[in-house]
Design an enzyme around this catalytic site. Sequence first.
Site, PDB file in Angstrom:
ATOM      1  N   THR A 176       0.854  -1.192   0.000  1.00 20.69           N
ATOM      2  CA  THR A 176       0.000   0.000   0.000  1.00 20.69           C
ATOM      3  C   THR A 176       0.886   1.237   0.000  1.00 20.69           C
ATOM      4  O   THR A 176       2.107   1.140  -0.078  1.00 20.69           O
ATOM      5  CB  THR A 176      -0.920   0.019   1.231  1.00 20.69           C
ATOM      6  OG1 THR A 176      -0.135   0.300   2.410  1.00 20.69           O
ATOM      7  CG2 THR A 176      -1.625  -1.322   1.419  1.00 20.69           C
ATOM      8  N   CYS A 177       0.261   2.407   0.145  1.00 22.50           N
ATOM      9  CA  CYS A 177       1.030   3.643   0.100  1.00 22.50           C
ATOM     10  C   CYS A 177       1.956   3.811   1.294  1.00 22.50           C
ATOM     11  O   CYS A 177       2.850   4.662   1.253  1.00 22.50           O
ATOM     12  CB  CYS A 177       0.104   4.851  -0.020  1.00 22.50           C
ATOM     13  SG  CYS A 177      -1.022   5.062   1.379  1.00 22.50           S
TER      14      CYS A 177
ATOM     15  N   GLU B 240      -8.292   4.113   9.840  1.00 25.43           N
ATOM     16  CA  GLU B 240      -8.823   4.365   8.492  1.00 25.43           C
ATOM     17  C   GLU B 240      -9.382   3.080   7.886  1.00 25.43           C
ATOM     18  O   GLU B 240      -8.915   1.982   8.163  1.00 25.43           O
ATOM     19  CB  GLU B 240      -7.734   4.988   7.600  1.00 25.43           C
ATOM     20  CG  GLU B 240      -6.434   4.194   7.513  1.00 25.43           C
ATOM     21  CD  GLU B 240      -6.384   3.270   6.325  1.00 25.43           C
ATOM     22  OE1 GLU B 240      -7.343   3.259   5.538  1.00 25.43           O
ATOM     23  OE2 GLU B 240      -5.388   2.546   6.186  1.00 25.43           O
TER      24      GLU B 240
ATOM     25  N   GLY C  83      -7.700   9.008  -5.889  1.00 25.28           N
ATOM     26  CA  GLY C  83      -8.144  10.203  -6.598  1.00 25.28           C
ATOM     27  C   GLY C  83      -9.637  10.428  -6.448  1.00 25.28           C
ATOM     28  O   GLY C  83     -10.096  11.551  -6.235  1.00 25.28           O
TER      29      GLY C  83
END
Length: 329
Positions: free
Chosen positions: A49-50, A114, A194
Amino acid sequence: MSLVVVGLNNRTMPLNLFESFAVSNEDLPKALLSVKSRRHISEAVLLSTCNRTEVYVFAEKFHGAYQDIRDFLSDLSNLSADQFNDYLYVHYEDEAVKHLFSVTCGLDSAVLGENEIQHQVKVAWQAAQIEDTCGATINAAFRRALEVGKRIRTETHLTKQAPSIARSVIEMAEENLKGLENKNILILGAGEMGEGMANALSKVDTGKIAFSNRNFEKAEKIAENFSGEAIEINQIPSSLKEFDCFISSTAATDILLSKDDLSQHINKPLLIIDIAIPRDIDPEVSEIKGVSLLDMDDLQDFVEPHRKGQEQDLATSRLVISEETNRFL
């Protein structure tokens, strides 16, 4: 035989090193097969993941599996093990299960609690199932992890109060720009991140919102959905003079915009937020006059205060995870 997880994230190592370990969706099948083919590994799931890359395996021998995973990470990053070994974290048996549960519940995320991570864990597991790199042990652990994630989200307020990473990015932009009213914003990347940022922006007053993507049709679609405009990716440099904030979050494997690409087109203050891993924007862009460049490290610092006031829910979640780990084992 035991469950083993070896990982690294943007908190355990510098971002310029961490981004070398990112695995794109396109490269995931090959990476999974590479892990599974190692001598001491029977099953494997790869979660990238990021803010983390973690390898979960069911192993014949712990030390052999650890060496196999380290070799895989070296091949993945084109770095010698000596360059990253000190940044790795390792868990096995019950601690590996507890770590998986904690990750799935958002306790180990940049934004505490999250929700995106539960979906990412599910997708990583599904990819391993498709490539036939996981079996009974890993399937049972990941199935239970998703169940524990649902329990945490039902029984605590941890995730109910947590902003998404996408929303946190918009809040960070709002703080740095001293408000978003009349601010023009360009988003590069039309994936989940996005779209999440677009959704967050739809709830606040802004100026013009525009979208770009390597696949222009996707940029057009998200622009239509959120009443924005679409910009071809090669038109970004010349268009930046129209914007106050430029946010990038693609899954590209290489730098998309360099200092030379942008330096001749920026004639006013511009906030650039690059949360892509690996980064989309060359860090040298920060040297351009008027540019403020923020990345995942800055986002981590920005969201850290969110953890304050969550101590009770965090403690409850940890108790649930310990209970579920013991029950699973």
